[in-house]
Design a protein around this motif. Sequence first.
Motif, PDB file in Angstrom:
ATOM      1  N   GLU A  27       0.868  -1.188   0.000  1.00 46.16           N
ATOM      2  CA  GLU A  27       0.000   0.000   0.000  1.00 46.16           C
ATOM      3  C   GLU A  27       0.897   1.226   0.000  1.00 46.16           C
ATOM      4  O   GLU A  27       1.763   1.373   0.860  1.00 46.16           O
ATOM      5  N   CYS A  46      -7.663  -8.830  -5.958  1.00 47.40           N
ATOM      6  CA  CYS A  46      -7.989  -8.660  -4.537  1.00 47.40           C
ATOM      7  C   CYS A  46      -9.410  -9.174  -4.368  1.00 47.40           C
ATOM      8  O   CYS A  46     -10.340  -8.587  -4.914  1.00 47.40           O
ATOM      9  N   TRP A  85     -10.598  -2.850   0.961  1.00 47.71           N
ATOM     10  CA  TRP A  85      -9.161  -3.062   1.154  1.00 47.71           C
ATOM     11  C   TRP A  85      -8.810  -3.387   2.607  1.00 47.71           C
ATOM     12  O   TRP A  85      -7.854  -4.102   2.876  1.00 47.71           O
ATOM     13  N   ILE A 136      -6.272   0.223  -7.169  1.00 44.94           N
ATOM     14  CA  ILE A 136      -5.474  -0.990  -6.954  1.00 44.94           C
ATOM     15  C   ILE A 136      -4.827  -1.346  -8.287  1.00 44.94           C
ATOM     16  O   ILE A 136      -5.424  -1.130  -9.346  1.00 44.94           O
TER      17      ILE A 136
END
Length: 239
Positions: free
Chosen positions: A125, A140, A145, A182
Amino acid sequence: MNSTVKRYPQNDKGRDFAVGDIHGCFSKLELTLETVAFSPSVDRLFSVGDLVDRGSESHLVLDWLDKPWFHAICGNHDYMAWCNALYEPCPVDHLQHGGEWLETLTEFDRKKVGERLAALPLAIEVATPLGSIGLVHADCPFDDWDNMYDAPLPDAVVNACLWSVDRYQHQYAGFIQHLRAIVHGHMTIPEMLILGNAYFIDTGGGDSAGRFTLLNLHTLDATTGPGRTYPVLSNRRYR
Ligand SMILES: [Mn+2]
């Protein structure tokens, strides 16, 4: 498997870029960095994994991981490589996926490569002026998140992060909450693709048939490096 999220503070001095699957094509990556006048003293480069296999310079991976401006997560090839290097059980045969370069290393270097790749985080991140950006190799499997910080992550989640093609194949355009964007690799495609706030940036730089895309994490602008436009392949699932 290091299934943690590694966090990086905002880069106030220079630019941050993400790059797709490298697959041992480090010289071509260097040429690509020249196209944006990459400055190692202030800029940072984040890899979405698959540093090794298939390309001719996989053995240079330790040199790259030593660079203070280069940061990477674990892709399915890095996972296969460290399992093989450390003689751990692996769900797939690394040698059939471009892993023969490992056999050319001394036992000492093989162990070093294995330990280094095994230490790569599952996710990164990066803080940016407009919000955090996540990097996960394949997918993901969450809509939020924050779920990536649950510990320990179930094996199914780790496997999805490394191998899944679901988001791409279903063209799922849902947004992942608590994240500006992302960034994924894994799916090799002709041009960068955006689904919701997911950026698929592997345009085949790690293949002679493609070129690298550099995604500027502050502006989300993409720059393509030298090479050809990767062809549209109907039967390619993932790399
Ligand atoms: Mn991959």
